[in-house]
Design an enzyme around this catalytic site. Structure first.
Site, mmCIF file in Angstrom:
data_model
loop_
_atom_site.group_PDB
_atom_site.id
_atom_site.type_symbol
_atom_site.label_atom_id
_atom_site.label_comp_id
_atom_site.label_asym_id
_atom_site.label_seq_id
_atom_site.Cartn_x
_atom_site.Cartn_y
_atom_site.Cartn_z
ATOM 1 C CB SER A 122 79.620 -15.786 -28.601
ATOM 2 O OG SER A 122 79.393 -16.218 -27.280
ATOM 3 C CE LYS A 174 78.290 -18.335 -31.231
ATOM 4 N NZ LYS A 174 77.103 -19.170 -31.096
ATOM 5 C CG HIS A 177 82.175 -20.278 -28.630
ATOM 6 N ND1 HIS A 177 80.827 -20.237 -28.345
ATOM 7 C CD2 HIS A 177 82.746 -19.340 -27.845
ATOM 8 C CE1 HIS A 177 80.597 -19.314 -27.424
ATOM 9 N NE2 HIS A 177 81.744 -18.752 -27.105
ATOM 10 C CG ASN A 178 77.679 -22.278 -29.504
ATOM 11 O OD1 ASN A 178 78.440 -21.334 -29.318
ATOM 12 N ND2 ASN A 178 76.418 -22.108 -29.823
ATOM 13 C CD GLU A 181 77.446 -21.736 -24.620
ATOM 14 O OE1 GLU A 181 76.244 -22.044 -24.776
ATOM 15 O OE2 GLU A 181 77.979 -20.771 -25.179
#
Length: 306
Positions: A122, A174, A177-178, A181
């Site tokens: 990221s 990840k 995480h996205n 987001e």
């Protein structure tokens, strides 16, 4: 120590630049050879023009880091590289792959004596100067060999990178995480839409965003970016209301269903991206016709009045 970077797009190219700034040796390959040559002239990295040449340029045991689109492009390169690699070599996938695919790749490569590391990356176009957040999964031995490169790519040697666990865990972290987001972006978008909608207050959205950046509990990099573009243009009249989804939000929502964990914010943020892509158009037409059916309500048409 040397590392090979395969794929010199916006992320891969800047990662190679950051590694070179740290004084590390980089061998690079890109399908478009002119891109590789230009980056070599700029940074002093070693340009190669085939995967065979790439492997020959690296001393064993090798580290090859792929920065390619997830899916077919990554798999095709892995298929070409595996016969060229030797036992003990490390293959890193830095794309946004589905973590279960990474787990399967790790098992398949381990059977051939190769180490596989899945790396969630990221930082976007800002990573070159600010560093990248790196979430890696793999065996201890493989990640330890990667450490000098992880420390150079991260914002600081001791910050911004993490060995999350076994193969698959990096891309899993990840993915989540996205998904987070997606939810954060949707919340900011809705909030600023509400601010804009109260026209009688004549709010300066750029000023609000800038004020929130200092001391507010919602301060964040996303808010920093929002403040920057609102200073230039608050109306966004030339921006089409279409938001793509890269796949990681979908995977996060699917994981929530699999685990039976409620994730309504992430799931609804994903649904709003679908809606922006025109996928709510037909359902909206059905809703309009239902209202007409039970209540005789007005239905607008594409060309004007119903």
């Amino acid at each position: 120590m040397q590392i090979a970077i395969v794929g010199l797009g916006r992320m891969g190219g800047n990662m190679a630049r950051r590694l070179r700034r740290a004084g590390l040796e980089v061998v690079a390959y890109n399908r478009n050879g002119s891109v590789t040559d230009a980056l070599a002239a700029e940074t002093g990295l070693q340009a190669v023009h085939s995967l065979e040449e790439l492997i020959q340029a690296l001393p064993a045991p090798r580290i090859v880091w792929l920065m390619l689109p997830a899916g077919d492009a990554t798999q095709q390169h892995i298929d070409q590289l595996v016969p060229l690699l030797s036992a003990g070599d490390v293959l890193v996938d830095g794309g946004n792959a589905f973590y279960k695919d990474s787990m399967a790749r790790g098992q398949a490569l381990a059977a051939q004596g190769l180490h596989f590391v899945d790396a969630g990356v990221s930082g976007g176009v800002w990573g070159l100067d600010n560093g990248y957040a790196l979430m890696v999964g793999g065996a201890d031995e493989a990640v330890q060999r990667l450490e000098p490169f992880l420390k150079a790519l991260a914002p600081a040697p001791d910050k911004g990178w993490l060995h999350c666990g076994p193969v698959g865990s990096g891309h899993f972290v990840k993915m989540v995480h996205n998904g987070i987001e997606y939810g954060m972006m949707q919340a900011f978008a809705e909030g600023f839409a509400l601010l804009k909608g109260r026209e009688d207050f004549d709010l300066d959205l750029a000023a609000v965003a800038e004020m929130w950046r200092h001391g507010s509990v919602v301060r964040s990099w996303l808010l920093d970016l929002t403040a920057d573009f609102l200073k230039q243009d608050q109306e966004l009249a030339d921006v089409a209301p279409v938001v793509a989804d890269s796949g990681e939000g979908r995977w996060t929502a699917m994981e929530a269903i699999e685990q039976g964990v409620p994730a309504p914010v992430i799931s609804l943020a994903l649904a709003m991206r679908f809606a922006s892509q025109g996928r709510n158009d037909y359902p909206a037409k059905l809703l309009a016709m239902m209202r007409k059916g039970f209540g005789g309500h007005f239905v607008a048409t594409q060309g004007g009045d119903a």
